[in-house]
Design an enzyme around this catalytic site. Structure first.
Site, short mmCIF file in Angstrom:
data_model
loop_
_atom_site.label_atom_id
_atom_site.label_comp_id
_atom_site.label_asym_id
_atom_site.label_seq_id
_atom_site.Cartn_x
_atom_site.Cartn_y
_atom_site.Cartn_z
N SER A 194 13.12 52.34 44.10
CA SER A 194 11.70 52.46 44.42
C SER A 194 10.85 51.54 43.55
O SER A 194 9.72 51.21 43.93
CB SER A 194 11.23 53.90 44.24
OG SER A 194 11.30 54.28 42.90
N GLU B 248 6.36 58.56 41.38
CA GLU B 248 6.56 57.53 42.39
C GLU B 248 5.28 56.74 42.64
O GLU B 248 5.27 55.51 42.67
CB GLU B 248 7.04 58.16 43.70
CG GLU B 248 7.34 57.16 44.79
CD GLU B 248 8.40 56.17 44.34
OE1 GLU B 248 8.05 55.00 44.12
OE2 GLU B 248 9.56 56.57 44.21
N ASP C 290 4.78 52.74 41.68
CA ASP C 290 4.50 51.74 42.71
C ASP C 290 3.24 50.95 42.40
O ASP C 290 3.21 49.71 42.49
CB ASP C 290 4.34 52.43 44.07
CG ASP C 290 5.65 53.02 44.59
OD1 ASP C 290 6.71 52.65 44.07
OD2 ASP C 290 5.59 53.85 45.52
#
Length: 540
Positions: free
Chosen positions: A464, A245, A249
């Site tokens: 995400s 994650e 990002d």
């Protein structure tokens, strides 16, 4: 005060803890176990709607709408007299951080704290604090303290990303290729802007970032880790978990806005840690153009006090001119709840967050020409874009005419949607709930993002990835226009009606996420659609 003397406590509204399946308690915590918590205080005055159009400085926000010095003094003196340690007080953010042994905090806040572990975990697995029922506060703080967060420190949110076996990947894209697909404004790279990224675990390795950006022919952007509530950048634990994650990002935002400064806020995965990270990022100097959030949890798995406090932190961000992009979820219209009903993810369901849904994209990576783009839905349990109608937040004024369907029958997260004072939600219970998402971009891992995590190249999807993509776009739009947008939805929706396509968007009209089907104009699968960056710049 005598430790055995009964305290005069009153119930704290909205603190009732919903049942959290999947955890098993293992007895009471030892009385001397250290505990930390965050208290949220009331505003000195309600935040008016015009704060979202004429943005405030951090000083103005704190002086006008923060906690009053008198309230802060009352809270700190009362708790200190009861044996609670005051670790930090921040009137502008209306936050007071406290600590003490279980025996003291459980007594002062009228609860019991038990040791809990995931039901399927072994005896050597990490344990958490668990509480049930509601909290209380000292009577003299009634109405002054609006939330007590962090006593229960079980994970509050999950990362909204998806891995898929390599054999299932049909095509994949680098972030710059997606910048071409979505026509990000030419002549912009985010220079002069700050992008804040919220992480509730994991970490990044600078050498991995350098290798990744060098492979794209892009200089490594400025990336700085900021610790919140004792958390830190801790990479190398799990490339298929939180590290994936974090790297996703940073790499998506950094590749699409390489001129922007990236601040990565690491916080504990608790309701307190999540809120503290948002608040810290929004009030930072310089003020960020955008905050990217790729974590969330079904609305009904939050306490009402935590949802309200978090929404107020997003209001603060919007009033400061900060846009918060939030992943809408990766489990379709059920949001992984398992009761067969429709649910939306929070904080994406806040009307003060730009909720980001997901698509499946078939395009030519070299030219950006799109063959097809549809709603991301790989079937039950295999990932699909979140979306639906909030059962908590009322229909915002800017969504009233776009055709948001009624909220699901049988309320699941606190009953009829209610407008909240000082929000931009508008509307009334009769008009239903806030529709999710607002916007979209590719999220299907089978047509996903090429990234590098813990020394390995891989393809990742999930909403995400959409949150940092939109964060980079917002930063580039802010650079081009010389202004921050804050609550950008009124400009994006721009008075459109049901079935109409908003300026600056390419409509997605095919597919479903379970309970909802895509169609012309806004829908509960992909919102307004995917960006056409150059046209969006013209519209703004």
């Amino acid at each position: 005060m005598d430790a055995e003397e009964p305290l005069n406590l009153v119930p704290l509204p909205g603190s009732e803890r919903p049942e959290r399946p999947g955890f098993q308690t293992h007895g009471a915590l030892a009385p001397d176990t250290p505990v930390e918590a965050t208290l949220i205080l009331r505003r000195r005055a309600p935040l008016p709607d015009d704060a979202f159009t004429s943005h405030l400085t951090t000083q103005e926000l704190g002086d006008r709408y923060g906690a009053s010095p008198e309230d802060v003094q009352l809270v700190t003196s009362t708790l200190t007299s009861l044996g609670v340690t005051i670790d930090e007080e921040n009137a502008a953010e209306r936050r007071v951080r406290v600590s003490g042994p279980v025996s003291v905090l459980a007594r002062v806040f009228g609860t019991d704290l038990a040791e809990a572990r995931p039901a399927d975990a072994g005896a050597d697995a990490p344990s958490f604090r668990q509480r049930s029922g509601g909290l209380s506060i000292p009577a003299q703080l009634d109405g002054v303290v609006t939330a007590v967060l962090g006593l229960d420190d079980r994970p509050q949110a999950r990362a909204q990303f998806r891995l898929t076996p390599a054999a299932a990947v049909t095509t994949s894209y680098t972030p710059p290729q997606l910048g071409k697909v979505y026509d990000f404004p030419a002549g912009t790279d985010g220079s002069g802007q700050t992008i804040a990224i919220i992480e509730l675990g994991g970490g990044y390795v600078q050498a991995d970032l350098d290798t990744y950006f060098a492979g794209l022919g892009i200089p490594s952007p400025s990336v700085t880790a900021v610790g919140v509530d004792g958390a830190a950048n801790v990479p190398g634990q799990d490339p298929n978990g939180a590290d994936g994650e974090v790297m996703l990002d940073i790499e998506v935002a950094g590749a699409l806005a390489p001129g922007a400064a990236l601040l990565v806020y690491f916080a504990p995965n608790t309701d307190a840690g999540f809120l503290d990270a948002i608040s810290t990022a929004a009030h930072a100097t310089p003020t960020p153009a955008v905050i990217s959030v790729s974590w969330g949890q079904s609305e009904d798995q939050w306490t009402a006090q935590a949802r309200n406090a978090f929404d107020q932190a997003l209001q603060d961000a919007a009033a400061l001119g900060v846009t918060t992009t939030v992943a809408a979820g990766d489990d379709g219209s059920t949001d992984r709840v398992g009761d067969g009903k429709a649910h939306v993810d929070f904080p994406a369901s806040s009307p003060h967050a730009l909720a980001c849904g997901g698509t499946r994209l078939e395009a030519d990576p070299s030219t950006g020409a799109v063959t097809s783009e549809t709603v991301w839905n790989n079937g039950a349990g295999n990932g699909a874009t979140g979306g639906g109608v909030s059962d908590v937040f009322a229909l915002p004024s800017w969504q009233q005419n776009v055709g948001v369907p009624p909220a699901p029958a049988g309320g699941h997260a606190g009953g009829t949607p209610k407008p909240h004072s000082g929000t931009h939600a508008g509307g009334s219970a009769k008009k239903g709930g806030r529709g999710v998402p607002d916007v979209s971009a590719v999220a299907d891992p089978q047509t996903g993002y090429q990234v590098r995590v813990d020394g390995k190249d891989m393809v990742i999807g999930g909403t995400s990835a959409v949150a940092p993509l939109w964060a980079a776009l917002i930063a580039r739009l802010a650079q081009s226009t010389g202004t921050r947008f804050g609550l950008v939805q009124p400009k994006l929706y721009d008075s459109i009606r049901a079935g109409q396509v908003a300026t600056g968007f390419r409509d997605i009209t095919s597919g479903n996420n379970g309970a909802y089907t895509a169609g012309s104009g806004w829908d509960a699968c992909t919102g307004l659609g995917v960006p056409d960056g150059a046209r969006l710049l013209s519209a703004l």
